[in-house]
Scaffold this motif. Structure first.
Motif, mmCIF file in Angstrom:
data_model
loop_
_atom_site.group_PDB
_atom_site.id
_atom_site.type_symbol
_atom_site.label_atom_id
_atom_site.label_comp_id
_atom_site.label_asym_id
_atom_site.label_seq_id
_atom_site.Cartn_x
_atom_site.Cartn_y
_atom_site.Cartn_z
ATOM 1 N N TRP B 35 12.573 3.760 -9.573
ATOM 2 C CA TRP B 35 13.178 5.011 -10.021
ATOM 3 C C TRP B 35 13.941 4.754 -11.316
ATOM 4 O O TRP B 35 14.606 3.717 -11.457
ATOM 5 N N TYR B 36 13.860 5.715 -12.226
ATOM 6 C CA TYR B 36 14.539 5.624 -13.513
ATOM 7 C C TYR B 36 15.350 6.882 -13.752
ATOM 8 O O TYR B 36 14.987 7.979 -13.312
ATOM 9 N N GLN B 37 16.421 6.702 -14.497
ATOM 10 C CA GLN B 37 17.277 7.810 -14.920
ATOM 11 C C GLN B 37 17.193 7.909 -16.433
ATOM 12 O O GLN B 37 17.354 6.907 -17.129
ATOM 13 N N GLN B 38 16.947 9.110 -16.940
ATOM 14 C CA GLN B 38 16.947 9.311 -18.391
ATOM 15 C C GLN B 38 17.927 10.431 -18.730
ATOM 16 O O GLN B 38 17.654 11.608 -18.457
ATOM 17 N N LYS B 39 19.045 10.056 -19.308
ATOM 18 C CA LYS B 39 20.030 11.032 -19.764
ATOM 19 C C LYS B 39 19.582 11.609 -21.097
ATOM 20 O O LYS B 39 18.803 10.977 -21.825
ATOM 21 N N PRO B 40 20.079 12.802 -21.441
ATOM 22 C CA PRO B 40 19.652 13.445 -22.697
ATOM 23 C C PRO B 40 19.867 12.540 -23.901
ATOM 24 O O PRO B 40 20.952 11.978 -24.096
ATOM 25 N N GLY B 41 18.803 12.395 -24.695
ATOM 26 C CA GLY B 41 18.888 11.618 -25.917
ATOM 27 C C GLY B 41 18.918 10.114 -25.737
ATOM 28 O O GLY B 41 19.126 9.379 -26.706
ATOM 29 N N GLN B 42 18.705 9.647 -24.508
ATOM 30 C CA GLN B 42 18.759 8.213 -24.255
ATOM 31 C C GLN B 42 17.424 7.691 -23.732
ATOM 32 O O GLN B 42 16.572 8.456 -23.275
ATOM 33 N N ALA B 43 17.281 6.379 -23.785
ATOM 34 C CA ALA B 43 16.132 5.735 -23.171
ATOM 35 C C ALA B 43 16.315 5.730 -21.648
ATOM 36 O O ALA B 43 17.440 5.802 -21.147
ATOM 37 N N CYS B 88 10.004 8.657 -10.952
ATOM 38 C CA CYS B 88 9.519 7.560 -10.120
ATOM 39 C C CYS B 88 8.308 6.941 -10.812
ATOM 40 O O CYS B 88 7.665 7.572 -11.663
ATOM 41 N N GLN B 89 8.007 5.699 -10.470
ATOM 42 C CA GLN B 89 6.892 4.966 -11.082
ATOM 43 C C GLN B 89 6.345 3.984 -10.069
ATOM 44 O O GLN B 89 7.109 3.275 -9.411
ATOM 45 N N GLN B 90 5.020 3.941 -9.970
ATOM 46 C CA GLN B 90 4.408 2.964 -9.080
ATOM 47 C C GLN B 90 3.870 1.799 -9.886
ATOM 48 O O GLN B 90 3.352 1.970 -10.998
ATOM 49 N N TYR B 91 4.024 0.603 -9.317
ATOM 50 C CA TYR B 91 3.460 -0.583 -9.961
ATOM 51 C C TYR B 91 2.623 -1.369 -8.968
ATOM 52 O O TYR B 91 2.516 -2.594 -9.036
ATOM 53 N N ASP B 92 2.025 -0.628 -8.066
ATOM 54 C CA ASP B 92 1.153 -1.274 -7.078
ATOM 55 C C ASP B 92 -0.218 -1.584 -7.654
ATOM 56 O O ASP B 92 -0.877 -2.540 -7.225
ATOM 57 N N TRP B 94 -2.906 -1.017 -11.365
ATOM 58 C CA TRP B 94 -3.164 -0.496 -12.710
ATOM 59 C C TRP B 94 -4.096 0.717 -12.597
ATOM 60 O O TRP B 94 -5.005 0.709 -11.765
ATOM 61 N N PRO B 95 -3.914 1.739 -13.411
ATOM 62 C CA PRO B 95 -2.844 1.901 -14.397
ATOM 63 C C PRO B 95 -1.498 2.228 -13.747
ATOM 64 O O PRO B 95 -1.446 2.906 -12.718
ATOM 65 N N LEU B 96 -0.436 1.756 -14.353
ATOM 66 C CA LEU B 96 0.903 2.087 -13.900
ATOM 67 C C LEU B 96 1.132 3.572 -14.177
ATOM 68 O O LEU B 96 0.772 4.073 -15.245
ATOM 69 N N THR B 97 1.716 4.263 -13.219
ATOM 70 C CA THR B 97 1.849 5.708 -13.369
ATOM 71 C C THR B 97 3.255 6.185 -12.993
ATOM 72 O O THR B 97 3.886 5.628 -12.093
ATOM 73 N N PHE B 98 3.677 7.214 -13.704
ATOM 74 C CA PHE B 98 4.967 7.851 -13.472
ATOM 75 C C PHE B 98 4.766 9.227 -12.832
ATOM 76 O O PHE B 98 3.743 9.883 -13.057
ATOM 77 N N GLY B 99 5.773 9.676 -12.115
ATOM 78 C CA GLY B 99 5.840 11.065 -11.732
ATOM 79 C C GLY B 99 6.252 11.899 -12.937
ATOM 80 O O GLY B 99 6.648 11.367 -13.979
ATOM 81 N N GLN B 100 6.174 13.209 -12.782
ATOM 82 C CA GLN B 100 6.448 14.104 -13.912
ATOM 83 C C GLN B 100 7.942 14.323 -14.129
ATOM 84 O O GLN B 100 8.334 14.926 -15.127
ATOM 85 N N GLY B 101 8.769 13.830 -13.199
ATOM 86 C CA GLY B 101 10.216 13.904 -13.360
ATOM 87 C C GLY B 101 10.862 15.051 -12.593
ATOM 88 O O GLY B 101 10.243 16.100 -12.363
ATOM 89 N N THR B 102 12.102 14.829 -12.190
ATOM 90 C CA THR B 102 12.958 15.865 -11.599
ATOM 91 C C THR B 102 14.195 15.992 -12.467
ATOM 92 O O THR B 102 14.891 14.997 -12.697
ATOM 93 N N ARG B 103 14.444 17.194 -12.933
ATOM 94 C CA ARG B 103 15.640 17.450 -13.746
ATOM 95 C C ARG B 103 16.793 17.773 -12.825
ATOM 96 O O ARG B 103 16.717 18.726 -12.035
ATOM 97 N N LEU B 104 17.851 16.998 -12.896
ATOM 98 C CA LEU B 104 19.028 17.212 -12.049
ATOM 99 C C LEU B 104 20.110 17.911 -12.861
ATOM 100 O O LEU B 104 20.567 17.397 -13.884
ATOM 101 N N GLU B 105 20.463 19.083 -12.378
ATOM 102 C CA GLU B 105 21.504 19.868 -13.031
ATOM 103 C C GLU B 105 22.764 19.853 -12.170
ATOM 104 O O GLU B 105 22.688 19.783 -10.940
ATOM 105 N N ILE B 106 23.878 19.926 -12.831
ATOM 106 C CA ILE B 106 25.167 19.957 -12.136
ATOM 107 C C ILE B 106 25.656 21.402 -12.104
ATOM 108 O O ILE B 106 25.790 22.046 -13.147
#
Lengths: 117, 107
Positions: B35-43, B88-92, B94-106
């Protein structure tokens, strides 16, 4: 501190070429697989390519296979991505990432590639 | 190719409450999920690997669970700084694949 610094992005015409570079520091570069991941404007993450520690094994997404070539120079602690026959859909922020075949542990800040006439 | 599907697309949660994000794989990826977190404007930043192991420096309020095809990222006691898109991303395989993302709002 792990640092990954990408360079080489820019504006290129369709059909053109670019070579991206990523200089690594803060870890033993030669001991880890490395990858490129891209993100089109406003879109999600897409894995592009990975290379093994020695460079002997490379892996590509179908969308770039035959057009992009990943390589590394362990003596220079540098990762490369040669991109040929560029298309509009290649427009993205390209991240250099530590890891490949497992989780992506550290990410650079990215270099922007824009393919447009 | 392992297709990764995340739900919901957008989640709005009040500070202090729990957020639950889902990721489903089209075929089993064992526990080879991150699992990865991407904040606005960041890697992106790695949060979880091996489906449930927190990465270095990640607060304990982030937890991952699941195996096979169903995975959950939970964020307990949500804070304003958790505003981000989560992938989310699977590395089980090849090809390595990501989900399309969930935007979390406060809220």
């Amino acid at each position: 501190e792990v640092q990954l610094l990408e360079s080489g992005g820019g504006l290129v015409q369709p059909g053109g070429s670019l070579r991206l570079s990523c200089t690594a520091s803060g870890f033993t570069f030669s001991s880890y697989a490395m990858s490129w991941v891209r993100q089109a404007p406003g879109k999600g993450l897409e894995w592009v390519s990975s290379v093994s520690t020695t460079g002997d094994n490379t892996y590509y997404a179908d969308s770039v296979k035959g057009r992009f070539t990943i390589s590394r120079d362990n003596s220079k602690k540098t990762l490369y991505l040669q991109m040929n026959s560029l298309r509009g859909e290649d427009t993205a922020l390209y991240f250099c990432v530590w890891g490949g075949g497992n989780s992506f542990d550290y990410w650079g800040q990215g270099t922007l590639v824009t393919v447009s006439s | 190719e392992r297709l990764m599907t995340q739900s919901p697309a957008t989640l709005s949660v009040s500070p202090g409450e729990r957020a639950t994000l889902s990721c489903r794989a089209s075929q089993s990826v064992s526990s080879n999920l991150a699992w990865y977190q991407q904040k606005p404007g960041q890697a992106p930043r790695l949060l979880i690997h091996g489906a449930s192991t927190r990465a270095t420096g990640i607060p304990v309020r982030f937890s991952g669970s699941g195996s096979g095809t169903e995975f959950i990222l939970s964020i307990s006691s949500l804070q304003s700084e958790d505003l981000a898109v989560y992938y989310c991303q699977q590395y089980d395989e090849w090809p390595l694949t990501f989900g399309q993302g969930t935007r979390l709002e406060i809220k």
